[in-house]
Design a protein around this motif. Structure first.
Motif, PDB file in Angstrom:
ATOM      1  N   ARG A   5       0.736  -1.205  -0.075  1.00  0.00           N
ATOM      2  CA  ARG A   5      -0.029   0.076  -0.013  1.00  0.00           C
ATOM      3  C   ARG A   5       1.019   1.294   0.025  1.00  0.00           C
ATOM      4  NH1 ARG A   5      -4.937   1.772  -0.020  1.00  0.00           N
ATOM      5  NH2 ARG A   5      -5.667   3.348   1.225  1.00  0.00           N
ATOM      6  N   ASN A 315      -4.199  -0.033  -4.823  1.00  0.00           N
ATOM      7  CA  ASN A 315      -3.699  -0.192  -3.479  1.00  0.00           C
ATOM      8  C   ASN A 315      -2.940   1.092  -3.036  1.00  0.00           C
ATOM      9  OD1 ASN A 315      -3.768  -1.157  -0.836  1.00  0.00           O
ATOM     10  ND2 ASN A 315      -2.037  -2.690  -0.859  1.00  0.00           N
ATOM     11  N   GLU A 317      -3.489   5.400  -1.712  1.00  0.00           N
ATOM     12  CA  GLU A 317      -4.312   6.118  -0.919  1.00  0.00           C
ATOM     13  C   GLU A 317      -4.193   7.531  -1.553  1.00  0.00           C
ATOM     14  OE1 GLU A 317      -5.304   7.295   3.759  1.00  0.00           O
ATOM     15  OE2 GLU A 317      -3.422   7.110   3.101  1.00  0.00           O
TER      16      GLU A 317
END
Ligand code: PLP
Length: 375
Positions: A5, A315, A317
């Motif tokens: 991530r 994945n 943000e």
């Protein structure tokens, strides 16, 4: 390529943090205040211009709360606050039972709009109450229009609390952000330029104000052998362990600012060739931004949301801009002065992954998502 991530905004470690933490434990300084807190304050004082006095606290939010107390804000007083910001800028106004008056942003810096600020002051005076303070924010690291905003505040004799939580390392006309207001504040939350895990400071121009801030932050103990209190106290002092992390972090302060700015130039290259999205900057040699977060404006809300989902699918943000305070349920009953600039930015704006720790591989992955989305 890995699929780990990629977060919006993480800090980069220097590697010295653990040593400071261990030393704090070994020396049994495991409390609020202590030698690392003093050292951390001194390092920051060296970093800012001469004549800046730093009081280290346990968060940026408590720094704003104490700043309002230091300025004598009382029940029912009105405090002007930039609407487009994180809620921590405005919540402390309610802690004081004061009344927030929200002001819109302008399009060049996305920060408090001088015209609307002056309209708000005039109108509040006409309605019978002069605002007691102004909270102005350097959002996403971009300095607000310092000359214009301070000229208005000075004309009406209203002090400014400079919320520089996102702007450590930014400057305006060569002078560091955090040093313009009657009081300035910084945050060392985990997503900021450097972190102490949680922490903040008040920047002021005198030793007396610094000492008064520490007095309030340590339960307002009057000089006496026993515990004696004649003012309301708070438990807001930075802990020695957190300050140790801060001492480790301060070693990479310049590196972190550099990587944040490199992220910006990485995005600038990508968005040069893309017509339906606009990377936020303010190319002007008076405004030096640390580019804490890189942000873009898309053409519609739907497009913004589908780009956000495209990042999520890979994945990564990303996040809509701060939702303006005057639109928040907790604040919507309070006065607002503006022309819906902040609304428009919030509708179409997205924050992109901007951490100090982005690797070349991370950047390749991010670039892949953007190029694929706009193709
Ligand atoms: C992070 C932040 C704060 C508050 O800082 P904390 O240390 O999280 O309490 C205040 N204002 C703005 C604009 C921020 O981004």
């Amino acid at each position: 390529m890995s699929n780990k991530r990629i977060y919006l905004s993480l800090c980069q470690e220097s590697g010295f943090e653990l040593e400071y933490i261990q030393n704090a434990l070994k020396s049994n300084w495991i409390t609020s205040g202590g030698p690392y807190v003093d050292q951390f304050e001194n390092k920051l004082q060296d970093y800012f211009e001469q004549g800046s006095y730093i009081a280290a606290l346990n968060s940026g939010t408590s720094a704003i709360h104490l700043a309002l107390i230091l300025l004598g804000i009382e029940d029912g007083d009105e405090v002007i606050c930039q609407s487009m910001t994180f809620s921590a800028s405005a919540n402390p106004i309610l802690y004081k039972n004061a009344i927030p008056v929200f002001v819109d942003s302008e399009r060049e810096t996305w920060n408090i709009c001088p015209d609307n600020l002056e309209n708000a002051i005039k109108d509040r005076i006409q309605k019978g109450k002069k605002p007691k303070a102004i909270i102005a924010v350097h959002l996403y690291g971009m300095p607000y229009k310092v000359d214009e905003v301070h000229a208005i505040a000075d004309r009406y004799g209203i002090p400014i609390i400079e919320d520089s939580a996102e702007a450590l390392g930014s400057s305006y006309k060569g002078k560091k952000c955090g040093t313009f207001g009657s009081l300035g504040i910084l945050s060392f939350n985990g997503n900021k330029i450097i972190t102490t895990s949680s922490g903040g400071v008040i920047i002021s121009s005198s030793k007396e104000i610094k000492e008064k801030a520490i007095f309030f932050a340590t339960q307002s103990k009057d000089p006496a052998v026993h515990y004696q209190h004649s003012e309301i106290g708070y438990n807001y002092r930075m802990s020695n362990i957190c300050a140790g992390i801060g001492l480790g972090q301060i070693k990479v302060l310049e590196d972190n600012i550099k990587s944040r700015r490199e992220n910006h130039f990485f995005y600038r290259e990508i968005f040069k060739g893309i017509k339906n999205a606009e990377l936020f900057d303010n190319d002007n040699n008076h405004f030096f931004s640390n580019y804490w977060l890189n942000t873009i404006l898309l053409e519609t809300k739907e497009e913004m949301e589908s780009l956000r989902l495209a990042f999520e699918k890979s994945n990564m943000e990303s996040r809509p801009l701060w939702k303006p305070m005057h639109l928040q349920p907790i604040f919507e009953q309070y006065p607002y002065y503006g022309n819906k600039v902040a609304e428009d930015l919030f509708e179409r704006g997205l924050c992109l992954p901007s951490g100090s720790n982005l690797s070349d591989e991370d950047k390749d992955r991010i670039k892949g998502v953007i190029i694929n989305f706009f193709k």
